[in-house]
Motif scaffolding. Sequence first.
Motif, short mmCIF file in Angstrom:
data_model
loop_
_atom_site.label_atom_id
_atom_site.label_comp_id
_atom_site.label_asym_id
_atom_site.label_seq_id
_atom_site.Cartn_x
_atom_site.Cartn_y
_atom_site.Cartn_z
N THR A 43 0.83 -1.21 0.00
CA THR A 43 0.00 0.00 0.00
C THR A 43 0.86 1.25 0.00
O THR A 43 0.54 2.24 -0.68
N VAL A 44 1.95 1.21 0.76
CA VAL A 44 2.87 2.36 0.78
C VAL A 44 3.45 2.60 -0.61
O VAL A 44 3.68 3.75 -1.02
N GLN A 45 3.67 1.52 -1.36
CA GLN A 45 4.27 1.65 -2.70
C GLN A 45 3.37 2.43 -3.65
O GLN A 45 3.86 3.25 -4.44
N VAL A 46 2.06 2.20 -3.61
CA VAL A 46 1.14 2.85 -4.56
C VAL A 46 0.35 3.97 -3.91
O VAL A 46 -0.63 4.45 -4.49
N ALA A 105 -1.38 6.93 -5.88
CA ALA A 105 -1.77 6.53 -7.24
C ALA A 105 -3.04 5.68 -7.19
O ALA A 105 -3.18 4.72 -7.94
N GLU A 106 -3.96 6.04 -6.29
CA GLU A 106 -5.17 5.22 -6.11
C GLU A 106 -6.05 5.24 -7.36
O GLU A 106 -6.65 4.23 -7.74
N LYS A 107 -6.14 6.41 -7.99
CA LYS A 107 -7.00 6.51 -9.18
C LYS A 107 -6.50 5.58 -10.28
O LYS A 107 -7.28 4.85 -10.90
N ALA A 108 -5.19 5.60 -10.53
CA ALA A 108 -4.62 4.71 -11.55
C ALA A 108 -4.75 3.25 -11.14
O ALA A 108 -4.98 2.37 -11.99
N LEU A 109 -4.63 2.96 -9.84
CA LEU A 109 -4.73 1.58 -9.37
C LEU A 109 -6.12 1.02 -9.61
O LEU A 109 -6.28 -0.08 -10.17
N PHE A 110 -7.15 1.75 -9.20
CA PHE A 110 -8.52 1.24 -9.36
C PHE A 110 -8.95 1.22 -10.83
O PHE A 110 -9.73 0.35 -11.24
N ARG A 111 -8.43 2.16 -11.62
CA ARG A 111 -8.73 2.11 -13.05
C ARG A 111 -8.11 0.88 -13.69
O ARG A 111 -8.72 0.22 -14.53
N ALA A 163 -2.30 -3.42 -16.38
CA ALA A 163 -1.18 -3.47 -15.43
C ALA A 163 -1.36 -2.39 -14.37
O ALA A 163 -1.67 -1.24 -14.67
N THR A 164 -1.17 -2.77 -13.12
CA THR A 164 -1.31 -1.83 -12.01
C THR A 164 -0.08 -0.93 -11.91
O THR A 164 1.00 -1.30 -12.37
N PRO A 165 -0.23 0.26 -11.33
CA PRO A 165 0.94 1.18 -11.23
C PRO A 165 2.00 0.61 -10.29
O PRO A 165 1.71 -0.11 -9.34
N TYR A 200 4.32 2.64 -8.67
CA TYR A 200 4.69 3.57 -7.61
C TYR A 200 3.72 4.74 -7.60
O TYR A 200 3.03 5.02 -8.58
N GLY A 201 3.66 5.40 -6.43
CA GLY A 201 2.84 6.59 -6.27
C GLY A 201 3.70 7.76 -5.84
O GLY A 201 4.59 8.22 -6.56
N LEU A 202 3.47 8.23 -4.59
CA LEU A 202 4.28 9.34 -4.07
C LEU A 202 5.74 8.95 -3.88
O LEU A 202 6.63 9.80 -3.93
N ILE A 203 5.98 7.67 -3.69
CA ILE A 203 7.35 7.19 -3.43
C ILE A 203 8.24 7.33 -4.67
O ILE A 203 9.47 7.21 -4.57
N TYR A 204 7.64 7.60 -5.83
CA TYR A 204 8.41 7.73 -7.07
C TYR A 204 9.42 8.87 -6.99
O TYR A 204 10.47 8.83 -7.63
N HIS A 205 9.10 9.92 -6.20
CA HIS A 205 9.96 11.10 -6.12
C HIS A 205 11.13 10.91 -5.17
O HIS A 205 11.91 11.86 -4.97
N ALA A 206 11.28 9.74 -4.56
CA ALA A 206 12.43 9.49 -3.69
C ALA A 206 13.71 9.43 -4.52
O ALA A 206 13.70 9.05 -5.70
N SER A 207 14.81 9.81 -3.91
CA SER A 207 16.08 9.90 -4.64
C SER A 207 16.57 8.53 -5.11
O SER A 207 17.20 8.42 -6.15
N LEU A 208 16.29 7.47 -4.34
CA LEU A 208 16.74 6.13 -4.72
C LEU A 208 16.10 5.67 -6.03
O LEU A 208 16.75 5.06 -6.87
N ILE A 209 14.82 5.96 -6.20
CA ILE A 209 14.14 5.57 -7.44
C ILE A 209 14.59 6.46 -8.58
O ILE A 209 14.69 6.02 -9.73
#
Length: 571
Positions: free
Chosen positions: A313-316, A319-325, A332-334, A336-345
């Motif tokens: 859940t933390v991963q997505v 991105a709830e709208k894209a997940l449920f769509r 294919a489900t997304p 990443y969501g907010l975590i995409y902006h982390a420096s490691l990714i």
Amino acid sequence: MLVLFETPAGFALFKVLDEGKLSKVEDLGKEFSTAESARQVVKLKAFSKFENTSEALSAATLLIESKPSKGLRKLLRAHCDGETLAVADSKLGNTIKEKLQIECVHNNAVMELMRGVRSQLTELISGLPSQDLAPMSLGLSHSLSRYKLKFSPDKVDTMIIQAIGLLDDLDKELNTYAMRVREWYGWHFPELTKIVQDNILYAKAVKLMGSRSNAARLDFSEILPEEVETELKEAALISMGTEVSDLDLMNIIDLCDQVLSLSEYRVQLFDYLRSRMNTIAPNLTALVGELVGARLIAHGGSLLNLAKQPGSTVQVLGAEKALFRALKTKHATPKYGLIYHASLIGQAAPKHKGKISRSLAAKTALAIRCDALGDSEDNSMGLENRAKLEARLRNLEGRELGRSAGSAKGKPKIVFYDKDRKKGAGAMITTAKVYNALADSTLGLTESAAEQKEEVVPGETNKESEPSQVETGDQAPATDGEKKEKKKKKKAHAEDEEGGAELESEEIAKKEKKKKKKKKHSAESTELQNEGEINGGEKKKKKRKHAEAEEEETKTPSKKEKKKKKNRSEE
């Protein structure tokens, strides 16, 4: 042996009547099945009652920290001389032993005894009915919760949620105001938009310059680099913008002041958010950064709510709208969501972002739980997990490099050629093959020509054939006429082969017969060469006979050719 038992109303000391029953831990619970049997095991010796709720709260707070209160120390000094004290907290027992020199015991039998006393507490303590004990427990728990909340404001995440919301709003407003400054001042100095790209530097330059006619005599060294300053002054002289009044410039400069003040406040707010995140969620901050961590907390509602979410859940999250769509359309489900902006990714390659986001979400979920429910206040766990994720990212990138280079370990596999080595995939097992001239047909040629063919590759011939070559070398060379005849015969054969493609099946069959005859003759000629040492003279005769037979089989020369031969001989 005495038993120390804490109640919401006060501290109680029970005397164990039969210590022999403590040896049988399994049967100890049966002794407290009824109030009469419980009174035969323990008996109330002393009870210290709390005067008010504040005293009960302070005593409970000290017990949580494994420290005895003042009233408890008085009670123990009065009734525990020479006695062994059974306690439910081993740390509290160690403190009592150090400060009051009272022997304390904590084991499985003591815990089972405490459980039995708790079940029959109202019967063992007279004057403490259950209807009074329940409100006391509830009131003390509420007071303790308010006390802990009041004296640990560092764990309040409401300020983080408000700060990150205000920071996002400030970014939007700053962008809107900066675009308005560019658009408004662009009518007067349109070339400045391309020269100065940064919004804050643009606002500072406009505030200092005012009208573009002042640019030539002003010093922009504190704001802009030297090359940008030179370009700005050159563009100001040849600008194609329209003239504006002083009132318009005054309003544009006031807007620049607003942009600069908002940017300064944003820097202060970001510093505040960073300090709050490092205090409340240090491990989360070490993994994903202040902004991403604050957005995760704001999206989850609170740090405690976020701690209840699994890593998937933390991963997505975000991105709830894209997940449920995707679930609705079975796509294919997304990843990443907010975590995409982390420096490691951001450091990972596009094909590795999914793997790194999944690993980062799992470690982030652990870090959030550690921050929300743990007692540690350092970020050692977050730093350790970040180092592991960086090592995994390097491993993924190194594995891909190894595949592209030709080996799995990241080093190219280079094999050097060695002609002398007989083993290994890089060396030649046998020597390179040389063209064998003996396999060609020698029919229709003179003996000297056949011998020249044999001498082309001396290394491939047998040693037995050497004497025959010496003997045949004594013969006279062929005349010019014979050489010309041979050339004409070769041309005739070539023409026959070219025309053979157009002949019918009967003519093809005739050619096949001729080829078979030639193969037979070539095989016989090789046998004759091998038998050269035994009968050299016979070999010469056979060769001549074969040459004559071949000449008879081939086409007889025409009359024209005979005439040409006579003319050449006469010449």
